[in-house]
Write an enzyme that holds these catalytic residues in place. Sequence first.
Site, PDB file in Angstrom:
ATOM      1  N   LYS A  54      -2.806  -3.211  -6.016  1.00 58.49           N
ATOM      2  CA  LYS A  54      -3.662  -2.566  -5.010  1.00 58.49           C
ATOM      3  C   LYS A  54      -2.891  -1.350  -4.496  1.00 58.49           C
ATOM      4  O   LYS A  54      -2.051  -1.475  -3.613  1.00 58.49           O
ATOM      5  CB  LYS A  54      -3.933  -3.560  -3.870  1.00 58.49           C
TER       6      LYS A  54
ATOM      7  N   GLU B  12       9.353  -4.451   1.134  1.00 59.34           N
ATOM      8  CA  GLU B  12      10.171  -3.229   1.255  1.00 59.34           C
ATOM      9  C   GLU B  12       9.504  -2.382   2.324  1.00 59.34           C
ATOM     10  O   GLU B  12       8.419  -1.852   2.099  1.00 59.34           O
ATOM     11  CB  GLU B  12      10.180  -2.457  -0.075  1.00 59.34           C
TER      12      GLU B  12
ATOM     13  N   CYS C  75      10.840   6.663   2.717  1.00 62.05           N
ATOM     14  CA  CYS C  75      11.263   5.521   3.543  1.00 62.05           C
ATOM     15  C   CYS C  75      12.729   5.616   3.945  1.00 62.05           C
ATOM     16  O   CYS C  75      13.101   5.252   5.052  1.00 62.05           O
ATOM     17  CB  CYS C  75      11.007   4.223   2.795  1.00 62.05           C
TER      18      CYS C  75
ATOM     19  N   GLU D  88       9.655   5.746  13.136  1.00 54.89           N
ATOM     20  CA  GLU D  88       9.585   6.378  11.829  1.00 54.89           C
ATOM     21  C   GLU D  88       8.500   7.452  11.897  1.00 54.89           C
ATOM     22  O   GLU D  88       7.324   7.138  12.070  1.00 54.89           O
ATOM     23  CB  GLU D  88       9.219   5.317  10.788  1.00 54.89           C
TER      24      GLU D  88
END
Length: 499
Positions: A192, A268, A302, A402
Amino acid sequence: MTTQHSRDYWEKLLAGLRLEGRHFIDGDYRLPLSGETFTRIRPMDGRSGGVLSRGNAADIDAAVAAARAAFASGIWRQKEPGEKKKIMLRWADLIRAHGEELALLETIDVGKPVMASLNVDVRLCADGIQYYAEMIDKMYDEIAPTGPKARALVRKVPLGVVGVITPWNYPMIIDAWKVGPAIAAGNSVVLKPAEQSSLSALRLAALGLEAGLPAGVLNVVTGYGEETGKPLSLHMDVDMIAFTGSTEVGKLIMGYAAQSNVKRVALELGGKSPLVVFEDADLDAAASAVAWGCFYNSGETCHASTRLIVQRSVQDRLIEKIREVTDREIALKHPLDPSAQIGAMIEEAHLEKVLGMIAAGEREGARRVFGAEQVLSETGGYYVSPGVFVDVSNDMSLARQEIFGPVLAAIAFDTEEEALRLANDTIYGLAGAVFTTDMDRAHRFSERLHAGTVWINTYDMSNFATPFGGFKQSGFGRDRSVHAIDKYCDYKTIWQQFA
Ligand SMILES: NC(=O)c1ccc[n+]([C@@H]2O[C@H](COP(=O)([O-])OP(=O)(O)OC[C@H]3O[C@@H](n4cnc5c(N)ncnc54)[C@H](O)[C@@H]3O)[C@@H](O)[C@H]2O)c1
């Protein structure tokens, strides 16, 4: 060396590209059972980037059924290892052969420069599939120590059906990091992709079939997280979810796994990685590492080095050098321009979010040195220039959240202990770096930096042999390396007693 095509070349290729938007299930394209579609808006210019299937739970059921049937039949997992390896190697070759097309698909979706898509994303995707192909005929089962009257065989067996849910920032690379080892281990997969970046996943699955992967081994369902990712994660016939994405959604997925069939999860997640520069460091090397580490892929990375923790005595000099590197090397241009180093942000909503976080940082007292502004392009699209803030303290939102944009927060320190405390004072633990010419300090510091990857006097070096993943709320489970394949396997012990 890749050919440096002109923008005109890429524009022509783009104009002739046929974009496939149906799901890929059981070796074929399928219209969505929901009957619904959605239009992807291309970040490079705000125009349509294709119409995609808006999947729902029924589409997920169909894909999981196809994956289960392929697994149960043994058509893939029971194939000779050498045969499986050849098929996956052929798949990697096909990815390389279709490199320009795949690069363009990635650029349409993500807005990253097409040359970066080609030289980095396509290359690492193909290399990832190849890496796991080559492992297939090098995996052995074990005999456990027992007394002479018995033998215990410890077999590594595939799990069955693995759901893979991926983010939009490096779609092809992350797909390969997960789908590669899952399939090499003998599993079937339902992938997905993020709703922003489905085109390359659909093409990868079709190339897999062309290479010889049996139908049903790799299925792709497109759509929104709540409508497709959630039912996949809650599915009672899925044995594992391998997820890369935000910490927020990672926590939801752990909950879905617990609520349903206690399926295995590997997560992750996000990061807010520190790059620490001591006054004895090579400041030119540090400036280059900071600029590229934070601004590459428009900061939509990331493990971007978003927190610069710098010794106060060299802060001004270093920031000036970062500005010089950024001006000289990190060209923000239209993604089809072959000289672009960074391109567009993923979508308008994300651009607004990033600009909102920048404004909040300024309200809290951070001072802008340069950049971090919306750049208006004559072609439209969503662009933000790389920028640096100083006078940041580690409790400000610019240092804690973030941002996922090209925004660097510089935090000054005076002592090594203070630098370490600041570096580790985050909920994340994905990556970090230390710059110093004192090697004792470099090793002492890197041992105490709480992160899955630590670089000394460099940033963002990697290869397939090195595991990648985070500590703390950056998740668990590792992508890449020979260890990654373990998480897609279970151990099964078979005892035999001798007379
Ligand atoms: N640690 C790593 O290796 C790594 C690598 C790349 C990106 N990331 C992280 O990914 C994030 C950016 O990507 P994003 O915005 O696509 O993340 P996201 O968490 O919003 O979405 C990731 C995926 O999860 C799906 N999803 C959303 N809601 C869901 C739900 N309720 N149930 C199941 N699936 C759902 C999305 O459709 C998408 O496919 C950042 O936080 C970044 O740090 C981590």
